[in-house]
Motif scaffolding. Structure first.
Motif, PDB file in Angstrom:
ATOM      1  N   VAL A 104       0.842  -1.204   0.000  1.00 62.45           N
ATOM      2  CA  VAL A 104       0.000   0.000   0.000  1.00 62.45           C
ATOM      3  C   VAL A 104       0.870   1.244   0.000  1.00 62.45           C
ATOM      4  CG1 VAL A 104      -1.848   1.232   1.172  1.00 62.45           C
ATOM      5  CG2 VAL A 104      -1.779  -1.267   1.261  1.00 62.45           C
ATOM      6  N   VAL A 105       1.926   1.233   0.810  1.00 64.32           N
ATOM      7  CA  VAL A 105       2.830   2.385   0.877  1.00 64.32           C
ATOM      8  C   VAL A 105       3.491   2.628  -0.463  1.00 64.32           C
ATOM      9  CG1 VAL A 105       4.950   3.269   1.919  1.00 64.32           C
ATOM     10  CG2 VAL A 105       3.236   2.134   3.356  1.00 64.32           C
ATOM     11  N   ARG A 106       3.965   1.555  -1.111  1.00 64.00           N
ATOM     12  CA  ARG A 106       4.618   1.714  -2.423  1.00 64.00           C
ATOM     13  C   ARG A 106       3.641   2.251  -3.460  1.00 64.00           C
ATOM     14  NH1 ARG A 106       7.015  -3.304  -1.125  1.00 64.00           N
ATOM     15  NH2 ARG A 106       5.503  -4.395  -2.458  1.00 64.00           N
ATOM     16  N   LEU A 107       2.409   1.750  -3.431  1.00 64.74           N
ATOM     17  CA  LEU A 107       1.408   2.212  -4.391  1.00 64.74           C
ATOM     18  C   LEU A 107       1.153   3.710  -4.251  1.00 64.74           C
ATOM     19  CD1 LEU A 107      -0.933   1.495  -6.467  1.00 64.74           C
ATOM     20  CD2 LEU A 107      -2.402   1.369  -4.449  1.00 64.74           C
ATOM     21  N   LEU A 108       0.914   4.154  -3.020  1.00 63.62           N
ATOM     22  CA  LEU A 108       0.576   5.562  -2.790  1.00 63.62           C
ATOM     23  C   LEU A 108       1.786   6.475  -2.948  1.00 63.62           C
ATOM     24  CD1 LEU A 108      -1.806   5.174   0.289  1.00 63.62           C
ATOM     25  CD2 LEU A 108      -2.433   5.515  -2.103  1.00 63.62           C
ATOM     26  N   ALA A 109       2.950   5.994  -2.551  1.00 66.95           N
ATOM     27  CA  ALA A 109       4.158   6.819  -2.652  1.00 66.95           C
ATOM     28  C   ALA A 109       4.468   7.202  -4.086  1.00 66.95           C
ATOM     29  CB  ALA A 109       5.349   6.094  -2.030  1.00 66.95           C
ATOM     30  N   LYS A 120       2.276   7.962  -6.292  1.00 64.98           N
ATOM     31  CA  LYS A 120       1.204   8.797  -6.832  1.00 64.98           C
ATOM     32  C   LYS A 120       1.332  10.221  -6.292  1.00 64.98           C
ATOM     33  CE  LYS A 120      -2.056   5.061  -7.615  1.00 64.98           C
ATOM     34  NZ  LYS A 120      -3.466   4.648  -7.617  1.00 64.98           N
ATOM     35  N   PRO A 121       1.767  11.167  -7.127  1.00 60.31           N
ATOM     36  CA  PRO A 121       1.910  12.556  -6.663  1.00 60.31           C
ATOM     37  C   PRO A 121       0.619  13.130  -6.080  1.00 60.31           C
ATOM     38  CG  PRO A 121       2.966  12.269  -8.797  1.00 60.31           C
ATOM     39  CD  PRO A 121       2.208  11.009  -8.525  1.00 60.31           C
ATOM     40  N   SER A 122      -0.524  12.732  -6.635  1.00 60.17           N
ATOM     41  CA  SER A 122      -1.781  13.295  -6.150  1.00 60.17           C
ATOM     42  C   SER A 122      -2.045  12.921  -4.696  1.00 60.17           C
ATOM     43  CB  SER A 122      -2.949  12.832  -7.026  1.00 60.17           C
ATOM     44  OG  SER A 122      -3.053  11.424  -7.036  1.00 60.17           O
ATOM     45  N   PHE A 123      -1.586  11.741  -4.256  1.00 56.72           N
ATOM     46  CA  PHE A 123      -1.769  11.357  -2.854  1.00 56.72           C
ATOM     47  C   PHE A 123      -1.038  12.336  -1.940  1.00 56.72           C
ATOM     48  CE2 PHE A 123      -0.081   9.241   0.936  1.00 56.72           C
ATOM     49  CZ  PHE A 123      -1.269   8.898   1.571  1.00 56.72           C
ATOM     50  N   TRP A 124       0.186  12.659  -2.292  1.00 56.58           N
ATOM     51  CA  TRP A 124       0.962  13.575  -1.460  1.00 56.58           C
ATOM     52  C   TRP A 124       0.390  14.989  -1.499  1.00 56.58           C
ATOM     53  CZ3 TRP A 124       4.030  11.388   1.836  1.00 56.58           C
ATOM     54  CH2 TRP A 124       4.534  10.104   1.553  1.00 56.58           C
ATOM     55  N   LEU A 125      -0.039  15.420  -2.652  1.00 54.29           N
ATOM     56  CA  LEU A 125      -0.606  16.758  -2.760  1.00 54.29           C
ATOM     57  C   LEU A 125      -1.923  16.872  -1.991  1.00 54.29           C
ATOM     58  CD1 LEU A 125       0.155  17.333  -6.542  1.00 54.29           C
ATOM     59  CD2 LEU A 125       1.187  18.576  -4.618  1.00 54.29           C
ATOM     60  N   LEU A 126      -2.771  15.838  -2.108  1.00 55.70           N
ATOM     61  CA  LEU A 126      -4.024  15.848  -1.357  1.00 55.70           C
ATOM     62  C   LEU A 126      -3.767  15.786   0.146  1.00 55.70           C
ATOM     63  CD1 LEU A 126      -6.208  13.394  -3.489  1.00 55.70           C
ATOM     64  CD2 LEU A 126      -6.404  15.880  -3.398  1.00 55.70           C
ATOM     65  N   LEU A 183      -3.107   6.167   6.154  1.00 49.25           N
ATOM     66  CA  LEU A 183      -1.883   6.877   5.769  1.00 49.25           C
ATOM     67  C   LEU A 183      -2.183   8.340   5.455  1.00 49.25           C
ATOM     68  CD1 LEU A 183      -0.326   4.082   3.525  1.00 49.25           C
ATOM     69  CD2 LEU A 183       0.596   4.927   5.696  1.00 49.25           C
ATOM     70  N   PHE A 184      -3.305   8.580   4.789  1.00 50.07           N
ATOM     71  CA  PHE A 184      -3.739   9.958   4.545  1.00 50.07           C
ATOM     72  C   PHE A 184      -3.977  10.691   5.865  1.00 50.07           C
ATOM     73  CE2 PHE A 184      -7.598  12.622   4.443  1.00 50.07           C
ATOM     74  CZ  PHE A 184      -7.147  13.672   3.642  1.00 50.07           C
ATOM     75  N   LEU A 185      -4.674  10.041   6.789  1.00 52.82           N
ATOM     76  CA  LEU A 185      -4.969  10.661   8.078  1.00 52.82           C
ATOM     77  C   LEU A 185      -3.707  10.857   8.914  1.00 52.82           C
ATOM     78  CD1 LEU A 185      -8.233   8.709   8.950  1.00 52.82           C
ATOM     79  CD2 LEU A 185      -8.057  11.136   8.389  1.00 52.82           C
ATOM     80  N   LEU A 186      -2.719   9.964   8.750  1.00 54.47           N
ATOM     81  CA  LEU A 186      -1.449  10.132   9.465  1.00 54.47           C
ATOM     82  C   LEU A 186      -0.820  11.469   9.119  1.00 54.47           C
ATOM     83  CD1 LEU A 186       1.008   9.048  11.101  1.00 54.47           C
ATOM     84  CD2 LEU A 186       1.837   8.054   8.965  1.00 54.47           C
ATOM     85  N   ILE A 187      -0.750  11.756   7.823  1.00 60.38           N
ATOM     86  CA  ILE A 187      -0.152  13.022   7.387  1.00 60.38           C
ATOM     87  C   ILE A 187      -1.026  14.198   7.800  1.00 60.38           C
ATOM     88  CG2 ILE A 187       0.584  14.351   5.368  1.00 60.38           C
ATOM     89  CD1 ILE A 187       1.080  11.619   3.972  1.00 60.38           C
ATOM     90  N   ASN A 188      -2.319  14.077   7.551  1.00 64.70           N
ATOM     91  CA  ASN A 188      -3.239  15.173   7.842  1.00 64.70           C
ATOM     92  C   ASN A 188      -3.254  15.528   9.324  1.00 64.70           C
ATOM     93  OD1 ASN A 188      -5.451  17.022   7.569  1.00 64.70           O
ATOM     94  ND2 ASN A 188      -6.832  15.383   8.190  1.00 64.70           N
ATOM     95  N   ASN A 189      -3.416  14.526  10.174  1.00 64.05           N
ATOM     96  CA  ASN A 189      -3.608  14.803  11.597  1.00 64.05           C
ATOM     97  C   ASN A 189      -2.313  15.044  12.350  1.00 64.05           C
ATOM     98  OD1 ASN A 189      -6.450  14.586  11.543  1.00 64.05           O
ATOM     99  ND2 ASN A 189      -6.310  12.362  11.548  1.00 64.05           N
ATOM    100  N   LEU A 190      -1.236  14.354  11.953  1.00 61.98           N
ATOM    101  CA  LEU A 190       0.024  14.592  12.656  1.00 61.98           C
ATOM    102  C   LEU A 190       0.458  16.037  12.508  1.00 61.98           C
ATOM    103  CD1 LEU A 190       2.191  13.262  14.368  1.00 61.98           C
ATOM    104  CD2 LEU A 190       3.443  12.717  12.278  1.00 61.98           C
ATOM    105  N   LEU A 191       0.290  16.579  11.296  1.00 61.32           N
ATOM    106  CA  LEU A 191       0.609  17.988  11.083  1.00 61.32           C
ATOM    107  C   LEU A 191      -0.525  18.891  11.575  1.00 61.32           C
ATOM    108  CD1 LEU A 191       2.204  17.814   7.512  1.00 61.32           C
ATOM    109  CD2 LEU A 191       3.381  18.112   9.688  1.00 61.32           C
ATOM    110  N   GLY A 192      -1.751  18.533  11.216  1.00 60.77           N
ATOM    111  CA  GLY A 192      -2.878  19.407  11.522  1.00 60.77           C
ATOM    112  C   GLY A 192      -3.130  19.584  12.996  1.00 60.77           C
ATOM    113  N   ILE A 193      -3.220  18.479  13.740  1.00 60.48           N
ATOM    114  CA  ILE A 193      -3.548  18.573  15.163  1.00 60.48           C
ATOM    115  C   ILE A 193      -2.318  18.936  15.992  1.00 60.48           C
ATOM    116  CG2 ILE A 193      -4.479  17.335  17.150  1.00 60.48           C
ATOM    117  CD1 ILE A 193      -6.043  15.590  15.232  1.00 60.48           C
TER     118      ILE A 193
END
Length: 448
Positions: free
Chosen positions: A226-231, A233-239, A384-394
């Protein structure tokens, strides 16, 4: 129960089509308690700070890092389990755990104990969101997912409003400890009801068109895959980074606005509870729903519509937010400090606009993330999306505004929090830029 303790999924036709709305209602209710327990801290900031003698930065660290550290990191292994075992059981356990730790916040004896209790809330809430995203994707077809996920996100304004109103009024009459205990015990009581009502559907069920044969079960993919697939994809990181940028300001402002209203508007704790709960509920509910509806309509024509919807909303919201914070000057206020019933009423109306616009991203972006990975990977991809979003956001958001407020206090005194919030508006502009860039890549990274 099936083999290995996995709940036997409900086959197609075992429940009437309307059952999916029952599922969605239960998920919204659970998410409401998720945000109620998370956001109640904002309205209780003053009595907690007064009792433990905390600075704004210390309170921001406790409200942000203490919650986000384990909330974000544990979400990954929990999502791995949710891709393999019953999502309903995992969410039931999570609801029980975070509610129990919320109740424990009311019996702590020191700042350190409260810090640890908030970490416990984060541990529980780590299992509350990613499995819900996956469940919704399996109950609602592609053309309705942004709206369904937007409806799920109603838990944010509902929970924020309920936490602010109930927490504030209980704190006024019975003390801040009672507020934590009461809302925590309510969540514990909800958990068995949630388990009895909810059923786990076959994964990928809603991905097929009517009349197509059932999709054969696919084994869950390893985390590394899953990590390799999303890594790649530029859109995953941008989103993800765009959502994180908006959440730095979104979570931070939501936590600190009650303090701003009391310091700069001169409202009491009880008045702030009513005032801000109204803004959070009315503005948030309308904004979230409109974001989902617009994204479904625009996304049917072009996948770029999913990130472009919130990108435009953020660009409009920044000047509206600055205007709301200074609306006192429009009715004769001194120095931009709100005062009098006219300025309070005007500020309330204007605050509704950016509050709604700043939450439009939830339905479109979470729906888009669901389409960056196949069904067996969705829960892990969401985590993984929430990890990035919440670790930085919260973690960053709550601490950022508290720390900047402390730094600006020698210059601006009681108005330092106002100026700290001003500086945070740049995160919304950054989010708009990242979502715009994501719109140019999303079509290539999309998985039907």
């Amino acid at each position: 129960m099936g083999e290995n303790g996995i709940e036997t999924p409900v086959p197609m036709g075992a429940k009437p089509s309307g059952y999916r709305y029952v599922v969605l209602a239960m998920l919204v209710l659970a998410y409401t308690f998720n945000f109620l327990d998370r956001q109640i801290l904002g309205i209780l900031a003053k009595p907690i700070k007064d009792e433990f003698g905390l600075t704004d930065a210390q309170f921001g660290l406790m409200g942000g890092l203490a919650f986000a550290l384990l909330y974000t990191t544990l979400a990954i292994p929990i999502a791995w389990l949710a891709d393999r075992f019953s999502r309903v059981w995992i969410m039931t356990a999570a609801l029980t755990l975070w509610s129990g730790f919320t109740a424990l916040c009311g019996v702590v004896g020191s700042f350190g104990h409260l810090f640890m209790a908030r970490m416990g809330v984060g541990i529980g809430e780590a299992g509350g969101v990613a499995p819900a995203y996956s469940l919704i994707a399996d109950y609602f077809p592609k053309h309705q997912r942004a709206r369904a996920l937007a409806a799920y996100a109603f838990g944010i304004p509902l929970g924020t409003a309920a936490g602010t109103l109930v927490g504030g009024l209980l704190a006024v009459h019975y003390g801040w400890r009672t507020a934590f205990i009461a809302v925590g015990l309510l969540g514990v009581l909800l958990a068995p009801v949630f388990r009895l009502v909810m059923r786990d559907p076959p994964r990928g069920r809603a991905d097929r068109a009517p009349g197509e044969p059932p999709i054969a079960p696919t084994p869950a993919a390893p985390l590394s895959q899953v990590v390799r697939l999303l890594a790649a994809k530029p859109s995953f990181w941008l989103l993800s980074l765009g959502a994180a940028s908006s959440s730095v300001c979104g979570y931070g402002v939501a936590a600190w606005l009650p303090s701003f209203f009391m310091r700069s508007l001169g409202l009491t704790l009880a008045q702030t509870a009513w005032y801000y709960s109204g803004i959070a509920f009315l503005g948030g509910a309308v904004g979230i729903w409109m974001g989902g509806v617009m994204a479904d309509r625009l996304g049917a024509k072009s996948k770029a519509g999913y990130p472009l919807t919130p990108a435009v909303a953020f660009l409009i919201s920044v000047p509206c937010f600055l205007l709301a914070m200074n609306s006192g000057s429009l009715v004769g206020g001194q120095g931009g400090v709100l005062g009098g019933q006219a300025s309070l009423a005007l500020a309330f109306v204007i605050f509704l606009i950016p509050t709604g616009l700043n939450l439009t991203w939830l339905g479109p972006i979470t729906a888009a993330v669901q389409h960056l990975a196949p069904a067996p990977m969705r829960t892990t991809a969401s985590a993984l999306f929430l990890l990035i979003n919440n670790l930085l956001g919260i973690a960053v958001g709550l601490y950022y505004f508290g720390k900047v407020s402390d730094l600006l206090k020698p210059v601006f005194g009681a108005e330092s929090l106002r100026w700290a919030i001003y500086t945070g508006m740049g995160f919304y502009l950054l989010a708009a830029l990242l979502f715009f860039l994501a719109s140019r890549r999303l079509d290539r990274d999309w998985v039907d």
